[in-house]
Design a protein around this motif. Structure first.
Motif, PDB file in Angstrom:
ATOM      1  N   TYR A  30      49.598  36.019  -7.783  1.00  0.00           N
ATOM      2  CA  TYR A  30      48.293  36.373  -8.723  1.00  0.00           C
ATOM      3  C   TYR A  30      48.418  34.817  -9.601  1.00  0.00           C
ATOM      4  N   PRO A  31      48.413  34.007  -8.942  1.00  0.00           N
ATOM      5  CA  PRO A  31      48.375  32.357  -9.533  1.00  0.00           C
ATOM      6  C   PRO A  31      47.449  32.661 -10.510  1.00  0.00           C
ATOM      7  N   GLY A  32      48.267  31.573 -11.488  1.00  0.00           N
ATOM      8  CA  GLY A  32      46.847  31.595 -13.038  1.00  0.00           C
ATOM      9  C   GLY A  32      47.037  32.564 -14.179  1.00  0.00           C
ATOM     10  N   THR A  33      47.374  34.077 -13.549  1.00  0.00           N
ATOM     11  CA  THR A  33      47.007  35.275 -13.822  1.00  0.00           C
ATOM     12  C   THR A  33      48.578  35.469 -14.724  1.00  0.00           C
ATOM     13  N   ILE A  34      48.526  36.302 -16.085  1.00  0.00           N
ATOM     14  CA  ILE A  34      50.227  37.069 -16.733  1.00  0.00           C
ATOM     15  C   ILE A  34      51.105  37.257 -15.723  1.00  0.00           C
ATOM     16  N   TRP A  35      51.695  36.752 -15.873  1.00  0.00           N
ATOM     17  CA  TRP A  35      53.136  36.833 -14.626  1.00  0.00           C
ATOM     18  C   TRP A  35      53.904  38.269 -15.678  1.00  0.00           C
ATOM     19  N   ASP A 346      52.345  30.895 -23.515  1.00  0.00           N
ATOM     20  CA  ASP A 346      51.205  31.297 -22.746  1.00  0.00           C
ATOM     21  C   ASP A 346      50.798  30.422 -21.027  1.00  0.00           C
ATOM     22  N   GLY A 347      51.826  29.496 -21.288  1.00  0.00           N
ATOM     23  CA  GLY A 347      51.715  28.568 -19.841  1.00  0.00           C
ATOM     24  C   GLY A 347      51.610  29.456 -19.059  1.00  0.00           C
ATOM     25  N   ARG A 348      50.825  28.896 -17.909  1.00  0.00           N
ATOM     26  CA  ARG A 348      50.636  30.106 -16.950  1.00  0.00           C
ATOM     27  C   ARG A 348      51.610  29.411 -15.323  1.00  0.00           C
ATOM     28  N   TYR A 349      51.458  30.516 -14.549  1.00  0.00           N
ATOM     29  CA  TYR A 349      52.559  29.521 -13.040  1.00  0.00           C
ATOM     30  C   TYR A 349      51.327  29.828 -12.341  1.00  0.00           C
ATOM     31  N   ILE A 350      51.649  28.606 -11.304  1.00  0.00           N
ATOM     32  CA  ILE A 350      50.622  28.590 -10.215  1.00  0.00           C
ATOM     33  C   ILE A 350      51.493  28.718  -8.976  1.00  0.00           C
ATOM     34  N   TRP A 351      51.844  29.623  -8.459  1.00  0.00           N
ATOM     35  CA  TRP A 351      52.684  29.556  -6.896  1.00  0.00           C
ATOM     36  C   TRP A 351      52.214  29.483  -6.001  1.00  0.00           C
ATOM     37  N   LEU A 352      51.980  29.348  -4.571  1.00  0.00           N
ATOM     38  CA  LEU A 352      50.907  28.537  -3.399  1.00  0.00           C
ATOM     39  C   LEU A 352      50.969  28.226  -2.237  1.00  0.00           C
ATOM     40  N   PRO A 353      50.745  29.007  -1.372  1.00  0.00           N
ATOM     41  CA  PRO A 353      51.555  28.363  -0.115  1.00  0.00           C
ATOM     42  C   PRO A 353      51.249  27.155   0.299  1.00  0.00           C
ATOM     43  N   ILE A 354      53.008  26.642   1.105  1.00  0.00           N
ATOM     44  CA  ILE A 354      52.528  25.063   1.842  1.00  0.00           C
ATOM     45  C   ILE A 354      52.064  25.577   3.440  1.00  0.00           C
ATOM     46  N   GLU A 355      51.018  24.614   3.939  1.00  0.00           N
ATOM     47  CA  GLU A 355      50.918  24.425   4.969  1.00  0.00           C
ATOM     48  C   GLU A 355      51.143  23.277   5.158  1.00  0.00           C
ATOM     49  N   PHE A 356      51.517  22.384   6.942  1.00  0.00           N
ATOM     50  CA  PHE A 356      51.212  21.809   7.209  1.00  0.00           C
ATOM     51  C   PHE A 356      50.097  21.701   8.041  1.00  0.00           C
ATOM     52  N   LYS A 357      49.733  20.745   8.090  1.00  0.00           N
ATOM     53  CA  LYS A 357      48.099  19.882   8.797  1.00  0.00           C
ATOM     54  C   LYS A 357      48.753  18.656   9.379  1.00  0.00           C
ATOM     55  N   ASP A 359      51.461  16.798   9.870  1.00  0.00           N
ATOM     56  CA  ASP A 359      52.733  16.639   9.527  1.00  0.00           C
ATOM     57  C   ASP A 359      52.488  15.996   8.380  1.00  0.00           C
ATOM     58  N   LYS A 360      51.698  17.071   7.221  1.00  0.00           N
ATOM     59  CA  LYS A 360      51.337  16.249   5.799  1.00  0.00           C
ATOM     60  C   LYS A 360      50.824  17.402   5.443  1.00  0.00           C
ATOM     61  N   PRO A 361      52.256  18.409   4.051  1.00  0.00           N
ATOM     62  CA  PRO A 361      51.775  18.897   2.509  1.00  0.00           C
ATOM     63  C   PRO A 361      50.599  19.550   2.461  1.00  0.00           C
ATOM     64  N   ILE A 362      50.025  20.568   2.896  1.00  0.00           N
ATOM     65  CA  ILE A 362      48.388  21.398   2.458  1.00  0.00           C
ATOM     66  C   ILE A 362      48.828  21.984   1.761  1.00  0.00           C
ATOM     67  N   ILE A 363      47.956  22.410   0.245  1.00  0.00           N
ATOM     68  CA  ILE A 363      48.165  23.540  -0.253  1.00  0.00           C
ATOM     69  C   ILE A 363      46.737  23.137  -0.644  1.00  0.00           C
ATOM     70  N   GLU A 364      46.363  25.049  -0.889  1.00  0.00           N
ATOM     71  CA  GLU A 364      45.066  25.701  -1.172  1.00  0.00           C
ATOM     72  C   GLU A 364      45.437  26.448  -1.968  1.00  0.00           C
ATOM     73  N   TRP A 365      44.091  26.963  -2.481  1.00  0.00           N
ATOM     74  CA  TRP A 365      43.735  28.013  -4.001  1.00  0.00           C
ATOM     75  C   TRP A 365      43.990  29.289  -2.961  1.00  0.00           C
ATOM     76  N   HIS A 366      44.788  29.899  -3.370  1.00  0.00           N
ATOM     77  CA  HIS A 366      44.394  32.116  -3.503  1.00  0.00           C
ATOM     78  C   HIS A 366      44.426  32.450  -4.830  1.00  0.00           C
ATOM     79  N   ASP A 367      43.668  33.112  -4.608  1.00  0.00           N
ATOM     80  CA  ASP A 367      43.371  33.895  -5.904  1.00  0.00           C
ATOM     81  C   ASP A 367      44.302  35.036  -6.210  1.00  0.00           C
TER      82      ASP A 367
END
Length: 377
Positions: A30-35, A346-357, A359-367
């Motif tokens: 859950y990126p951006g929430t308290i973990w 109170d810093g939050r952690y943003i963990w997101l999957p990396i896709e390749f399109k 041959d370039k790394p792509i990062i999109e947001w997911h709640d």
């Protein structure tokens, strides 16, 4: 009235379900929430990196209080599934000795731990600033342990590559121009002087500056130290010795004047990729990505890997590590911190999957997302 009561009950239940889904134990990110960790405390491992050993992931990160100063040291957490983390304690503690380089009030940032197969040692590198000197020291610290959870023994700190020229440095740059280097920053003359090695020459005898950093171990076991240098204007990539405790004198400059911070590096198929941030202090900015056939470069720019809303500020975060997921092919997690400079803990952690399109790394947001994201269709 009855409808209002029913709606209120429904709303409370919905909020309860949402809260339950975002507290320990977890089955998703859950990126951006308290973990929370297994003790139901917000994970305190900022600017972190992860090492996998046996069947366990170990997450090392800065223990933050209200400020960015080190008062506790480097924390370590363990996990089997990447969702749920147990605090194992303080891997590297600040020292009471006021003369120690890692005394309370120093700055200990971006710890990265790697395991050395030849020596059986766990080796920690981190960005170190000495107490009372702000960010002037610009050193990299070194500690070792026989166990992944520590305690780590602090050995020393470096200004890397003292007395050694980079491999991609022109012979004519080794001498200061007769009329001197440009003194006024941000002019065309200053940028040219920077590119031509002004800061490398300045720091040649005492060693190069080392701030935001990471460590990468290649498939052949060779380790590399990647750090922001030259007043944060240029990245340096340095090969480490076989025991990972020093530098081999094999190093290069990357993107002089490019102002790349927060470097992360990983290998995908036959190529190396790097994701960095720009230089805006605690404020978020647009990420950058690069590709190379060798760790030592040359590195080709690929643009901002973040896509979608808030991509221009990397979802209000800054890169810290790219984590290869064990047991899944071509699966990488982009790890970043959403800094809270008014209250660092109170810093939050943003963990997101990396896709390749293309041959370039792509990062999109997911709640919300989980590791099934990487399953082959």
């Amino acid at each position: 009235m009855e409808r209002k009561v029913i709606f209120l009950v429904f709303l409370v239940n919905s909020l309860s379900i949402t809260a339950q889904e975002t507290t320990y134990p977890y089955d998703a990110f859950y990126p951006g929430t308290i973990w929370e960790d297994s003790g139901e405390n917000h994970i305190n491992a900022h600017g972190g990196g992860i090492m996998f050993k046996g069947d366990t992931y170990y997450w090392y990160g800065e223990h933050k209080g209200k400020s960015s100063k080190a008062r506790v040291g480097i924390n370590v957490y363990s996990s089997k599934d990447l969702y749920n983390w147990k605090k194992e304690g303080v891997a590297l503690a600040v020292e009471d000795d006021p003369d120690s380089e890692i005394t309370g009030g120093s700055v200990m940032e971006r710890p990265k731990v790697v395991y050395n197969e030849k020596t059986g040692k766990y080796v920690m590198w981190f960005h170190l600033e000495l107490k009372g000197q702000g960010y002037a020291a610009a050193r990299t610290g070194l500690a070792v342990s026989d166990n992944p959870t520590g305690p780590f023994e602090y050995l020393k700190s470096f200004r890397p590559n003292a007395g050694v020229w980079p491999k991609n440095f022109k012979e004519e740059w080794k001498e200061t121009p007769e009329d001197g280097d440009a003194e006024e920053w941000w002019t065309d003359e200053w940028y040219k002087a920077l590119n031509d090695g002004m800061f490398v020459r300045r720091d040649f005898e005492d060693g190069q500056m080392a701030r935001d950093m990471t460590v990468f171990v290649d498939d052949d076991g060779t380790a590399y130290h990647i750090h922001s240098s030259e007043e944060n204007q240029t990245l340096h990539i340095s090969e480490l010795t076989d025991d990972y405790l020093g530098f081999t004198d094999n190093w290069v400059r990357v993107k002089p004047g490019g102002q790349n911070e927060a470097p992360t590096i990983f290998k995908h198929k036959e190529h190396y990729y790097m994701i960095t941030s720009g230089l805006t202090g605690w404020e978020p900015n647009k990420a950058r990505s690069f590709k190379a056939e060798s760790v030592m470069g040359p590195w080709k720019g690929l643009g901002n890997p973040a896509k979608g809303e808030e991509a221009n500020v990397t979802f209000r975060s800054q890169s810290t590590f790219v984590l290869p997921v064990q047991g899944k092919e071509n699966a990488y997690i982009f790890m970043a911190d959403r800094w809270k400079p008014d209250n660092h803990i109170d810093g939050r952690y943003i963990w997101l999957p990396i896709e390749f399109k293309n041959d370039k790394p792509i990062i999109e947001w997911h709640d919300q997302w989980d590791l099934s994201f990487f399953n082959e269709e």
